[in-house]
Design a protein around this motif. Structure first.
Motif, short mmCIF file in Angstrom:
data_model
loop_
_atom_site.label_atom_id
_atom_site.label_comp_id
_atom_site.label_asym_id
_atom_site.label_seq_id
_atom_site.Cartn_x
_atom_site.Cartn_y
_atom_site.Cartn_z
N GLY A 6 11.13 6.37 -3.83
CA GLY A 6 9.56 5.23 -3.30
C GLY A 6 8.30 6.82 -3.41
N ILE A 7 8.73 8.26 -4.58
CA ILE A 7 7.58 8.36 -4.51
C ILE A 7 6.65 8.26 -5.92
N PHE A 8 5.28 8.42 -5.46
CA PHE A 8 4.43 8.36 -6.54
C PHE A 8 4.12 10.08 -7.05
N VAL A 9 3.79 10.23 -8.52
CA VAL A 9 3.18 10.90 -8.85
C VAL A 9 2.34 11.09 -9.47
N THR A 10 0.56 11.41 -8.76
CA THR A 10 -0.21 11.35 -9.18
C THR A 10 -0.58 12.13 -10.32
N HIS A 11 -1.48 10.95 -11.47
CA HIS A 11 -2.59 11.55 -12.70
C HIS A 11 -3.56 11.77 -12.21
N SER A 34 -9.77 3.41 3.92
CA SER A 34 -10.76 4.77 4.08
C SER A 34 -10.15 5.49 4.02
N SER A 35 -9.34 5.24 2.65
CA SER A 35 -8.11 6.87 2.39
C SER A 35 -7.89 6.68 1.40
N ASP A 36 -6.78 7.62 0.82
CA ASP A 36 -6.06 8.05 -0.03
C ASP A 36 -4.18 7.72 0.16
N ILE A 37 -4.10 7.35 1.10
CA ILE A 37 -2.21 7.18 1.60
C ILE A 37 -2.36 5.76 1.30
N ALA A 38 -1.04 5.88 0.79
CA ALA A 38 -0.04 4.65 0.95
C ALA A 38 1.30 4.03 1.81
N PHE A 39 1.41 3.25 1.68
CA PHE A 39 2.60 2.96 2.39
C PHE A 39 3.82 2.12 1.81
N LYS A 40 4.86 2.70 1.65
CA LYS A 40 5.66 2.52 1.03
C LYS A 40 6.93 1.46 1.93
N MET A 41 6.81 -0.23 2.14
CA MET A 41 8.20 -0.56 2.56
C MET A 41 8.89 -1.00 1.51
N ILE A 96 -10.22 4.77 -11.44
CA ILE A 96 -9.01 3.61 -12.25
C ILE A 96 -8.06 5.33 -11.60
N LEU A 97 -7.11 3.99 -10.96
CA LEU A 97 -6.09 6.02 -10.02
C LEU A 97 -4.76 4.92 -10.97
N THR A 98 -3.47 6.38 -11.71
CA THR A 98 -2.60 5.69 -12.39
C THR A 98 -1.44 6.82 -12.10
N PHE A 99 -0.45 6.41 -11.83
CA PHE A 99 0.42 7.04 -11.27
C PHE A 99 2.06 6.55 -11.88
N ASP A 100 3.06 8.02 -11.73
CA ASP A 100 4.09 7.59 -12.31
C ASP A 100 5.03 6.87 -10.68
N PHE A 101 6.24 6.51 -10.80
CA PHE A 101 7.23 5.92 -9.55
C PHE A 101 8.12 6.37 -9.59
N SER A 135 3.80 -1.77 -13.94
CA SER A 135 4.15 -1.87 -14.92
C SER A 135 5.44 -2.49 -14.31
N SER A 136 5.84 -3.48 -15.74
CA SER A 136 6.99 -3.73 -16.00
C SER A 136 7.73 -3.84 -15.61
N ASP A 137 8.54 -1.80 -15.81
CA ASP A 137 9.73 -1.68 -15.74
C ASP A 137 9.18 -0.70 -14.06
N GLY A 138 8.44 -0.97 -13.06
CA GLY A 138 8.29 -0.05 -12.25
C GLY A 138 7.88 1.16 -11.98
N THR A 139 7.79 2.19 -13.46
CA THR A 139 7.52 3.59 -13.15
C THR A 139 6.49 3.69 -13.40
N LYS A 140 5.56 3.42 -13.21
CA LYS A 140 4.50 3.13 -12.89
C LYS A 140 3.03 2.20 -12.08
N PHE A 141 2.64 2.47 -11.28
CA PHE A 141 1.90 1.46 -10.89
C PHE A 141 0.04 1.90 -11.06
#
Length: 217
Positions: free
Chosen positions: A164-169, A96-103, A154-159, A133-139
């Motif tokens: 561990g920071i996401f940049v949202t598109h 119920s949010s747009d919060i990402a947990f990054k472990m 469809i929600l896409t991000f650079d990573f 993505s296979s190179d881990g740069t996109k999520f």
């Protein structure tokens, strides 16, 4: 217990243990009914020792059930290598949010858990695949629209695999279709998304969404 296995799409992750070729680690979601639906309430893990059972591997009895992280979560999680080539980033989305947990999982275990607000449509009771993505740069992941029935985003991000920071598109809206699965192309330029009767291709260079296949059965 579930007689047919854990009924969570993408609710498991098998990963090589950092700096130990004899071990793997299995992460899995744990779910419970909240009166309306079944969110995940924790991410658990077991350590598999490949030197046991004649080389077939077995779960270490002392490492059979461990809680890596607890919160109210959407189904599914995803992982990619840290930029150091050894450790792992594991990502889940709060329900119920747009919060990402990054472990961050290292040779010392789950050493760091951070959060980031993604500023995208909320994921409520979501059960859809999350992918790197296979190179881990996109999520990417998807969530259905609460204002447009049977529609999704469809929600896409650079990573950044170091921080561990996401940049949202910009979220891409899919009218009349609940997205069930996602996949990246090998070159990370395209995201493929499927509904029950359509397959879409999203070009991340232009953010054009094209229907490339339709199921008429």
């Amino acid at each position: 217990a579930y007689s047919d296995g854990l009924p969570i799409p993408s609710g498991y992750l098998f990963l090589p243990y950092p700096n130990d070729t004899t071990k793997y680690i299995l992460f899995r979601d744990s779910l419970a009914f909240n009166g309306l639906y079944y969110p995940a309430y924790s991410i658990n893990y077991s350590i598999i020792n490949m030197t046991k059972d004649g080389g077939l591997g077995a779960v270490d009895s002392m490492q059979k059930f461990n809680v890596a992280f607890q919160d109210t979560l959407n189904w599914s999680m995803a992982a990619c290598r840290h930029a150091n080539g050894r450790d792992w980033w594991i990502v889940s989305i709060k329900d119920s949010s747009d919060i990402a947990f990054k472990m961050l999982f290292t040779i010392n275990g789950m050493t760091n858990v951070t959060t980031q607000k993604l500023n995208v449509p909320l994921a409520w009771g979501n059960g859809v695949q999350m992918i790197f993505s296979s190179d881990g740069t996109k999520f990417a992941y998807s969530t259905y629209s609460v204002t447009n029935p049977d529609s999704s985003y469809i929600l896409t991000f650079d990573f950044d695999r170091c921080s561990g920071i996401f940049v949202t598109h910009n979220p891409v809206f899919v009218n009349r279709g609940y997205i069930w699965g996602l996949a990246f192309s090998p070159n990370s330029q395209f995201v493929y998304a499927c509904t029950s009767d359509k397959l879409y291709q999203l070009d991340l260079n232009t953010y054009n969404l094209d229907t490339i296949a339709t199921y008429d059965g």
